[in-house]
Design an enzyme around this catalytic site. Structure first.
Site, PDB file in Angstrom:
ATOM      1  N   TRP A   1       0.825  -1.213   0.000  1.00  0.00           N
ATOM      2  CA  TRP A   1       0.000   0.000   0.000  1.00  0.00           C
ATOM      3  C   TRP A   1       0.852   1.253   0.000  1.00  0.00           C
ATOM      4  O   TRP A   1       0.538   2.230  -0.666  1.00  0.00           O
ATOM      5  CB  TRP A   1      -1.001  -0.006   1.156  1.00  0.00           C
ATOM      6  CG  TRP A   1      -2.070  -1.049   0.996  1.00  0.00           C
ATOM      7  CD1 TRP A   1      -2.331  -2.090   1.844  1.00  0.00           C
ATOM      8  CD2 TRP A   1      -3.018  -1.169  -0.081  1.00  0.00           C
ATOM      9  NE1 TRP A   1      -3.367  -2.847   1.356  1.00  0.00           N
ATOM     10  CE2 TRP A   1      -3.815  -2.309   0.182  1.00  0.00           C
ATOM     11  CE3 TRP A   1      -3.261  -0.442  -1.240  1.00  0.00           C
ATOM     12  CZ2 TRP A   1      -4.837  -2.722  -0.676  1.00  0.00           C
ATOM     13  CZ3 TRP A   1      -4.281  -0.855  -2.096  1.00  0.00           C
ATOM     14  CH2 TRP A   1      -5.049  -1.980  -1.809  1.00  0.00           C
TER      15      TRP A   1
ATOM     16  N   ASP B   1      -2.134   6.600   6.231  1.00  0.00           N
ATOM     17  CA  ASP B   1      -3.172   5.720   5.715  1.00  0.00           C
ATOM     18  C   ASP B   1      -3.471   4.759   6.862  1.00  0.00           C
ATOM     19  O   ASP B   1      -2.637   3.933   7.225  1.00  0.00           O
ATOM     20  CB  ASP B   1      -2.626   4.968   4.491  1.00  0.00           C
ATOM     21  CG  ASP B   1      -3.591   3.910   3.973  1.00  0.00           C
ATOM     22  OD1 ASP B   1      -4.688   3.751   4.548  1.00  0.00           O
ATOM     23  OD2 ASP B   1      -3.242   3.238   2.980  1.00  0.00           O
TER      24      ASP B   1
ATOM     25  N   LYS C   1     -13.029  -1.715   6.284  1.00  0.00           N
ATOM     26  CA  LYS C   1     -12.323  -2.699   7.105  1.00  0.00           C
ATOM     27  C   LYS C   1     -12.765  -2.626   8.562  1.00  0.00           C
ATOM     28  O   LYS C   1     -13.228  -3.601   9.108  1.00  0.00           O
ATOM     29  CB  LYS C   1     -10.820  -2.514   6.958  1.00  0.00           C
ATOM     30  CG  LYS C   1     -10.372  -3.092   5.616  1.00  0.00           C
ATOM     31  CD  LYS C   1      -9.093  -2.572   5.094  1.00  0.00           C
ATOM     32  CE  LYS C   1      -8.893  -3.105   3.678  1.00  0.00           C
ATOM     33  NZ  LYS C   1      -8.076  -2.244   2.845  1.00  0.00           N
TER      34      LYS C   1
END
Ligand SMILES: *Cc1c(COP(=O)(O)O)cnc(C)c1O
Length: 359
Positions: free
Chosen positions: A103, A171, A195
């Site tokens: 990511w 993030d 999530k």
């Protein structure tokens, strides 16, 4: 309906009580004679949902609403990878990154379209099996970006780096509100909701107002932070249903006893599963070797005997466990145990890990 144990990395399991309430809301919301899917985003009723979710989030993060705000935007965390540099970097400007996995690689690739990227730390050579928390900052960066939990690799920052006067951004898609964090250390944090906080469809951007006010205004209207900031995320039609569900999940966190109680259960779940893996080193190879970097959210491991992977998955499925296959780029297995994943599910997996290893 018999619910299974859903170890999926995202979209992920949600609290049953939230699903029930959302089901009622889909029928009728607040005695309005309308479904939550039908109400106007300009109505008083929706305003209470929208600002209620914003205020709850700030409160749970321990942030003062005079200094911080929340934007509800679309496009997932993936759009934030681009929106950030688009709004805060000019050509020649530098952003510093802790490169901790796939990511962060994607976030850096987008930043390179708008400015310069300095890799302040990386563990690429160790396949991201740990985090190098010692940042070598460029000294000239507009911001420093970290990924608080590396969903694919299974590592997590358990302490925050000191970046001095340089704004710290994160993030936090896969561990937001999962444990106590001093969010005041950040200038901006973003997370896709799917999530830990709700369904797919809305991305939460929590930011210091003084930081937002430095954003550029050249980007297309919808890609400017200022557009959403000035309009309280009501510039256009927001993802009403997703925001409504985020609000219900935040209320569920409060009703469960707040972040402290959530963290306690997350620690218990992770401990039970890691202990089972570590108990059988001949059977399992946990992907993350440094105990201090192990994620409480995504537990990654392999079987020593890769021939038995199919058998392992089939056995899990027969026991009502799904979503254990690792990310397609890294293989192996991954147990994602976000906030709403039940403690009993962690014990069920641990028991299966032990049985399978002994067999
Ligand atoms: C899932 C995930 C993303 C991607 O999120 P989308 O909302 O699908 O764009 C980005 N970063 C992290 C850490 C993630 O876990």
């Amino acid at each position: 309906m018999k619910r299974i144990y859903n170890f999926s990395a995202g979209p992920a399991t949600l609290p049953p009580s939230v699903l029930e309430e959302a089901g009622r809301g889909v029928q009728e919301i607040a005695s309005s004679g309308m479904s939550v899917l039908e109400i106007s985003h300009r109505s008083k009723l929706y305003e209470s949902i929208h600002f209620g979710a914003r205020d709850r989030l700030l409160k749970l993060m321990g942030l003062d609403s005079s200094q911080y705000t929340v934007l509800f935007v679309g496009g997932g965390a993936s759009l934030q990878f681009a929106m950030l540099p688009m709004n805060f970097l000019s050509s020649g400007d530098t952003a510093d990154f802790a490169h901790t996995g796939e990511w962060s690689a994607k976030a850096m690739a987008e930043a390179k379209r708008f400015g310069l990227v300095h890799v302040a730390s990386t563990t690429a050579e160790q396949k991201f099996s740990r985090i190098d928390k010692n940042l070598r900052l460029s000294g000239a960066a507009k911001y420093v970006h970290i990924t608080t939990n590396n969903t694919i690799e299974g590592t997590q920052w358990h302490s925050l780096p000191n970046t001095g006067d340089v704004p710290l951004l994160a993030d936090a898609s896969s561990d937001i509100l999962s444990h106590a964090v001093d969010w005041n250390r950040f200038s901006m944090v973003y997370a896709g909701a799917q999530k830990n906080l709700g369904p797919a469809g809305v991305t939460l951007v929590v930011a210091k107002k003084s930081f937002l006010s430095q954003a550029h205004e050249q980007a297309p209207t919808m890609l400017q932070y200022k557009t959403h900031y000035k309009a309280d995320s009501l510039y256009n039609t927001p993802p009403v249903f997703a925001i409504y569900m985020v609000g219900l999940v935040l209320k569920w966190i409060e009703d469960s006893g707040g972040i402290g109680a959530i963290e306690k259960s997350n620690r218990e779940k992770a401990k039970v599963i890691y202990s089972a893996l570590d108990q059988f080193p001949d059977g399992y190879e946990p992907a993350v070797t440094d105990f201090e970097d192990r994620s409480l959210m995504n537990i990654t491991f392999r079987l020593r005997d890769a021939q038995r992977e199919q058998k392992f998955l089939a056995g899990a499925e027969a026991r009502g466990m799904d979503g254990l296959k690792g990310h397609r780029n890294v293989g192996g297995f991954r147990a994602s145990i976000y906030n709403a994943f039940p403690v009993q599910g962690a014990y069920a997996l641990a028991e299966y890990l032990s049985e399978f290893a002994q067999e």
